[in-house]
Design an enzyme around this catalytic site. Structure first.
Site, PDB file in Angstrom:
ATOM      1  N   ASP A   1      -6.079  -9.025  -9.104  1.00 46.01           N
ATOM      2  CA  ASP A   1      -6.944  -7.665  -8.820  1.00 46.01           C
ATOM      3  C   ASP A   1      -7.899  -7.508  -9.924  1.00 46.01           C
ATOM      4  O   ASP A   1      -9.006  -6.894  -9.869  1.00 46.01           O
ATOM      5  CB  ASP A   1      -6.029  -6.616  -8.868  1.00 46.01           C
ATOM      6  CG  ASP A   1      -4.946  -6.321 -10.141  1.00 46.01           C
ATOM      7  OD1 ASP A   1      -5.207  -7.153 -11.130  1.00 46.01           O
ATOM      8  OD2 ASP A   1      -4.081  -5.430 -10.173  1.00 46.01           O
TER       9      ASP A   1
ATOM     10  N   ASP B   1       1.448 -10.906  -8.188  1.00 48.49           N
ATOM     11  CA  ASP B   1       1.386  -9.786  -9.315  1.00 48.49           C
ATOM     12  C   ASP B   1       2.483  -8.782  -9.264  1.00 48.49           C
ATOM     13  O   ASP B   1       2.971  -8.855  -7.858  1.00 48.49           O
ATOM     14  CB  ASP B   1      -0.012  -9.075  -9.172  1.00 48.49           C
ATOM     15  CG  ASP B   1      -1.186  -9.596  -9.943  1.00 48.49           C
ATOM     16  OD1 ASP B   1      -0.762 -10.540 -10.608  1.00 48.49           O
ATOM     17  OD2 ASP B   1      -2.289  -9.197  -9.549  1.00 48.49           O
TER      18      ASP B   1
ATOM     19  N   THR C   1       2.438  -5.201 -10.557  1.00 49.15           N
ATOM     20  CA  THR C   1       2.127  -3.742 -10.244  1.00 49.15           C
ATOM     21  C   THR C   1       1.286  -3.591  -8.857  1.00 49.15           C
ATOM     22  O   THR C   1       0.181  -4.228  -8.689  1.00 49.15           O
ATOM     23  CB  THR C   1       1.163  -3.451 -11.426  1.00 49.15           C
ATOM     24  OG1 THR C   1       1.986  -3.541 -12.482  1.00 49.15           O
ATOM     25  CG2 THR C   1       0.926  -1.661 -11.307  1.00 49.15           C
TER      26      THR C   1
END
Length: 1188
Positions: A772, A450, A452
């Site tokens: 996440d 990912d 972020t």
């Protein structure tokens, strides 16, 4: 819901809580309430409590302020309603582990032989007296015959105690690790008006808990207030559709279920064994009786091969004939390293068994020929005990050869290495949930990360804005903005950000303010503070309960909207979301005079080019803020028609949010690339933002021809005309793909699966993935190693993962790669050392027995050597810390043999040296060292200096060779970094001191005679020679030795026989360790039980096989939070459903499977159902697909 209805009864109740010890609800009353659903539950609440507030009053709690947090009150609640834990099963005691270690077949044989030897030595003394036969000396020496038997018994006791201690310490380590995992699990509650996070085990009945997207509910409760709440109850009911929850229709929330959308607040009504999950757990048999019941159930299930489990049928897609489809694509493999080792151990065991049988046969034959033919001794009944004693001695030698030959330390080495690595990885911010992941990470060839929070710092701030037709390169001053726009902006941000997101004062003076909750929302809230406005005053005026409707953010909407009801009956909705997506839904824009202007398509394109693209090229995340009014005249809108509601918006502003790249990430990515690992970025952000960040990180280099595409383009390229995904099309894209932007969780899953299933490269790709969100579940489960974010990750993502990154940092993944490679190298080091000892010891015992009628290494000495090379060496070599040099080579790949040609060269090279030294000492040592010969000694003769020197030299050569074994790739400096491993140094030193004590003071039990300083120096010199010889061996190029073969190959999926594959059809994975063990069970050998014990201990922390008889995996052990693990991951879309890449496969239709068992219907509890469908949803036992 009006806020004052909450506050009304608060103050009086707080007083009552202090004076009244009794609650107005009984435990059984609450349990029966939680068994109801929907309308039944609502009518019960209405009938008994009037409404949820009434229930809160009876539980002495406030829906707004929560409990007051008074320790006395909390303890009273725990006593009255129970704690939120499920009592763990007691671990095995040390005595039980000792008893288990004693079950080893070979140890039993040694014990029996030793006892016979003891008995015969006493029997001989009383019955035979002075009778002398074939080499038995005078009475004094014969009386010492009992010592060897006693010494063997003592050695067996030592081996058993060491084994039991090892198992005990490993289990203890795993349990402490499990506690650590459980301590990580926290839940948000309101206590004393403050929102705080507490451990799930601290939750009590009456707590007001905040539930949000991605949570795994740790207790049962009744909803007080909810926003667009959807729950996945498949773990309890088997129904995979998400259930909408609301105060008006269905307020019952159950433990073990997952929040898939929305947010809300609930009052906790049942915890621990009294919650719905706990009740099922009790029924399944958390008690001993339950184990027996479950075993019976399991047997019943095994008999019914044709009738698949109900839940199983539900999980499998049906083909045209209505039959569940068989999975044809490759299965996931696990325990590959363990499988290779078990296979190798069993192969060596067979060879050892053969050698030991031959040794015994030769010894017996030579003895008989020597006594009755050459010496011409006549058969005598009186001499029978002595003949038997000789036979027992030969038998003991044979068994001892077997003891030394079988490397039962191999699985032990893996266990120690993995356990050590897991413990150390915690310090590197890797919390390992499944031991296999550690080993697999060493072979990783691709990481899909990912953006972020993983590559970036996840500390977001608004740095640019487009407001009222002006672009601001920095945050504008409030007086630069029209008052109307400023008010709208601040109001919109205040109410349309989750109330759990907030900016807190810095912990240290002069530090940055703390961001709590969603970081993008925190950036927007920080923006209002930069505009000198306080969002909190708005929230105080409009508390969460007054919000009319909330459309929470999810991966399909890519936006969040909040509706407020005005006093005149009209509505106003605020929206925020991805700029280019939300702008398409805007038809107007606010201008500097405060008036709205029609937003034409041309104006929209101009805005994108003028504002959004420059921000994205700077690596900023762009967010659009908009609103819409619904006048009274238009009547009540249809709030469920989202596409209509979320259209005709008016754009207020577009902001650019900066999330700086973590400073350590570019270097970490460089290390990965140097180590042969491809890093890909998979993000939901704009393609320009993603490309800018990828260049900053080093994933993309200017001038590269790698692909950087959006999810839509990716889908277009991989699908055929019928919209089906084709592997060949994916194969054309993934090798060059580096950035996938604006991607959905489905795209992530498709990419991961496409890379794993690809066959265009010779070596199968091993893929690690970070995630996440709740919808990252399928990708995390599909990947070879799933990394969940410890800070930003949802509970669902954590449950689906193998490793939790406690700092959400990409550089921690690189540490995991280092540790994974280190495990592989540690095992190879141990193998190189152990096989050298094995070969030398077996050849010496065998040759010595054949030529001198006696093994030069006695049984007790062999047991000591076995202890050195198995237990201590595995500890010393398996605890080597990793070095940066591990990242300078390419991944090994799953097909790489454990023993390379270089290692084979080292093993045989050292065997030649050691055998030359031992045989020289054995046959001409007495002349060289001017001592008496120890060959042809009588049966119970005193220990000779000659054989003591042979034994001592042999052990010292092993101790020095342990240093050689530290290097397996032909490096010359074997001492490099030796002092960084205190375990290794202390074991070498400890072994040396023990050896000196054994030789000098061991006497008759160890068959040792004290040596002089000169003799010791000769032994040390010959031992040290292995280090010098090692340099010589390293100088020989491996390329010259073409005849050397590699060893320790695993069984590849293609090589597994059809019958075994059919047996494994119902499994989602191939467990190589279990498979090799089953194959090896045809052979009884020293260590098979040990190997099984070791693997059982590893499995105690691993996922699918449980030492708790399949009922209670350690994950579920003492926290109810862990009981129901994986939900049915469903990715719903308002557009036509894009299927997952393998929608017709069992594996991903049932992502619950990797560490779950499907519990058979409990007889007597669930009525049989002819249609194979679950019974009506009256109770949580309805179609029990519980992931334990």
């Amino acid at each position: 819901m009006a806020n004052n209805s909450f506050r009304g009864s608060k103050h009086g109740r707080r007083g009552e809580a202090n004076h009244e010890t009794e609650f107005s609800c009984s435990l059984m009353e609450l349990r029966s309430l939680m068994e109801l659903r929907g309308p039944e539950a609502l009518s019960r609440i209405k009938e008994c409590y009037r409404d949820v507030n009434g229930l809160c009053a009876r539980l002495r709690t406030s829906p707004v302020e929560g409990l007051d947090g008074n320790p006395e009150d909390i303890n009273r609640r725990k006593q009255e309603f129970g704690k939120n834990v499920i009592p763990p099963k007691k671990p095995k005691t040390f005595v039980q582990l000792v008893w288990e270690a004693l079950q080893d077949v070979t140890l039993i044989i040694l014990e029996v032989a030793a006892i016979i030897s003891l008995g015969l030595s006493f029997y001989h003394n009383t019955a035979v007296g002075q009778q002398s036969v074939g080499g038995v000396d005078d009475e004094g020496e014969a009386q010492a015959g009992w010592i060897e038997g006693a010494a063997i018994l003592l050695s067996v006791v030592c081996v058993v105690l060491v084994t039991a201690f090892n198992d005990w310490s490993k289990e203890k380590q795993f349990r402490s690790l499990q506690c650590r995992i459980e301590q990580e699990q926290k839940f948000t509650v309101v206590r004393g008006g403050q929102v705080i996070q507490i451990n799930v085990s601290e939750l009590v009945v009456g707590d007001i808990a905040q539930v949000k997207y991605g949570d795994l509910l740790p207790a049962d409760g009744v909803l007080i207030q909810g926003n667009d709440l959807k729950i996945d109850e498949s773990s309890l009911t088997g129904e995979s559709d998400h259930v909408k929850k609301s105060v008006e229709k269905d307020p019952m929330l159950l433990s073990g279920t997952h929040v898939m959308e929305g947010s809300g607040k609930m009052v906790v009504t049942a915890v621990g064994v009294n919650s719905q999950t706990g009740i099922i757990f009790t029924l399944l048999g958390a008690s001993e009786d339950g184990d027996v019941e479950a075993e019976k159930e399991k047997k019943k299930k095994d008999k019914k091969d044709d009738n698949k489990d109900e839940a199983n049928v539900e999980m499998q897609p049906l083909n045209n004939d209505g039959e569940p489809e068989r999975k044809k694509l490759p299965k996931k493999e696990k325990s590959v390293l363990q499988g290779k080792l078990t296979k190798l151990a069993v192969q060596i065991g067979k060879a050892g068994l053969f050698m030991s049988v031959i040794t015994v046969l030769i010894l017996v034959t030579r003895f008989l020929i020597d006594i009755f033919w050459i010496q011409g001794v006549h058969w005598s009944k009186h001499c029978l005990p002595i003949y038997i004693q000789y036979m027992v001695k030969f038998f003991i030698i044979g068994v001892t050869v077997l003891v030394v030959a079988v490397p039962e330390g191999l699985p032990l080495a893996v266990t120690i290495s993995l356990a050590y690595s897991v413990k150390k990885m915690m310090k590197d911010n890797n919390l390992v949930r499944h031991l296999d992941a550690c080993e697999t990470m060493g072979n990783a060839t691709a990481i899909c990360s990912d953006k972020t929070g993983t590559l970036t710092m996840n500390r977001m701030t608004v740095v640019q804005a487009y407001i009222a037709g002006c672009c601001y390169k920095k945050v504008p001053e409030p007086d630069q903005l029209p008052a109307k726009i400023l008010d709208l902006l601040v109001l919109g941000i205040g109410v349309n950000c989750a109330y759990t997101s907030k900016i807190m004062p810095p912990e240290k003076e002069g530090g940055l303010p703390r961001q709590v909750g969603n970081k993008t929302e925190c950036a927007l809230l920080g923006f209002t503070l930069d505009l000198h406005r306080d969002y909190q005053t708005i929230r105080n005026e409009i508390p969460e309960e007054k919000l009319f409707k909330v459309y929470t953010f999810n991966s399909v909407r890519k936006s969040m909207s909040t509706v407020l009801k005005n006093s005149d009956g009209s509505y106003r909705m605020f929206s925020k979301g991805a700029a280019e997506l939300l702008l398409k839904k805007c038809c107007k824009i606010l201008m500097s005079n405060g008036e709205t202007k029609i937003l034409k398509p041309l104006d929209r394109d101009h805005l994108v080019k003028k504002a959004i693209e420059p921000m994205a090229l700077d690596g900023l995340r762009t967010i659009c803020l908009a609103y819409r009014d619904f006048p009274c005249a238009d009547g009540e809108p249809d709030w469920d028609d989202e596409s209509h509601i979320l259209s005709g918006l008016t754009c207020i502003s577009v902001v650019g949010i900066e999330d700086p790249v973590r400073p350590e990430v570019p270097e970490a990515i460089r290390k990965c690339q140097r180590a042969g690992i491809t890093v890909r970025m998979v993000t939901g952000d704009n393609v320009n933002t993603a490309r800018a960040i990828a260049i900053k990180c080093g994933i993309l280099q200017p001038g590269d021809d790698f692909l950087c595409i959006e999810g839509k383009e990716f889908n277009r390229r991989i699908r055929n005309e019928l919209g089906e995904i084709e592997q060949e099309r994916i194969d054309k894209i993934w090798p060059k793909l580096r950035v996938l932007a604006r991607s959905s969780p489905t795209d992530k899953h498709t990419l991961v699966k496409g890379i794993i299933d690809s066959t265009i490269l010779e070596q199968r790709q091993v893929v690690a993935v970070t995630g996440d969100g709740t919808n990252d579940g399928p990708a995390l489960k599909k990947a070879d190693v799933g990394f969940a974010m410890g800070i930003a990750g949802t509970d669902v993502a954590k449950e689906a993962s193998d490793i939790i990154l406690t700092d959400d940092n990409f550089s921690s993944i690189v540490k995991a790669v280092m540790w994974g490679r280190n495990v592989y190298d540690s095992i190879s080091k141990f193998l190189q050392f152990q096989l050298t000892v094995n070969v030398v010891a077996v050849i010496v015992a065998f040759t010595g027995a054949c030529i001198t009628q006696d093994s030069p290494l006695k049984a007790v000495q062999m047991l000591w050597v076995n202890l050195i090379m198995d237990t201590f060496a595995s500890l010393a070599l398996a605890t080597e810390p990793p070095t940066e040099a591990l990242l300078l080579r390419k991944p090994y790949g799953r097909k790489k043999p454990l023993i390379s040609r270089t290692m084979m060269k080292n093993i045989f090279g050292h065997c030649i040296y050691q055998l030359t030294v031992i045989f020289t000492l054995l046959f001409v040592g007495e002349k060289l060292l001017n001592i008496d010969s120890g060959r042809d000694a009588p049966l119970h003769g005193p220990p000779s200096e000659h054989y003591t020197i042979v034994f001592n030299t042999f052990v010292l050569m092993q101790i020095f060779n342990e240093l050689n074994a530290r290097k397996i790739h032909g490096e010359r400096n074997v001492f490099e970094g030796v002092f960084r491993n205190p375990v290794f140094c202390s074991i070498i030193l400890g072994t040396l001191i023990t050896q000196i004590i054994i030789v000098q003071f061991g006497g008759k039990p160890f068959s040792c005679s004290g040596l002089s300083i000169e003799q010791w120096l000769w032994c040390v010199f010959l031992g040290f020679g292995t280090l010098l010889w090692g340099q010589l061996v390293s100088s020989v190029p491996t390329s010259w030795l073409k005849f050397l073969k590699t060893a320790g190959h695993g069984t590849h999926q293609d090589d597994i026989p059809e019958e075994e594959l059919e047996e494994m059809n119902c499994l989602d994975e191939i467990d190589h360790a279990e498979m090799e063990l089953r194959r090896g069970q045809v052979l009884w050998c020293r260590g098979l039980n040990r190997i099984q014990t070791q693997i059982r201990v590893v499995n105690a922390f691993r996922d699918s096989v449980s030492p708790y008889e399949g009922l209670e995996t350690p994950e579920s052990r003492s926290s109810i939070h862990n009981f129901m693990t994986h939900p049915e991951f469903r990715i719903e879309d308002s557009e036509p459903q894009i299927p997952l890449i393998d929608e017709n496969e069992e594996e991903d239709d049932a992502p619950t499977k990797r560490n779950s068992i499907v519990v058979p219907p409990l007889s007597g509890l669930i009525p049989p159902n002819s249609a194979g469908l679950p019974p009506c949803p009256g109770s949580p036992l309805h179609s029990l697909e519980t992931s334990l």
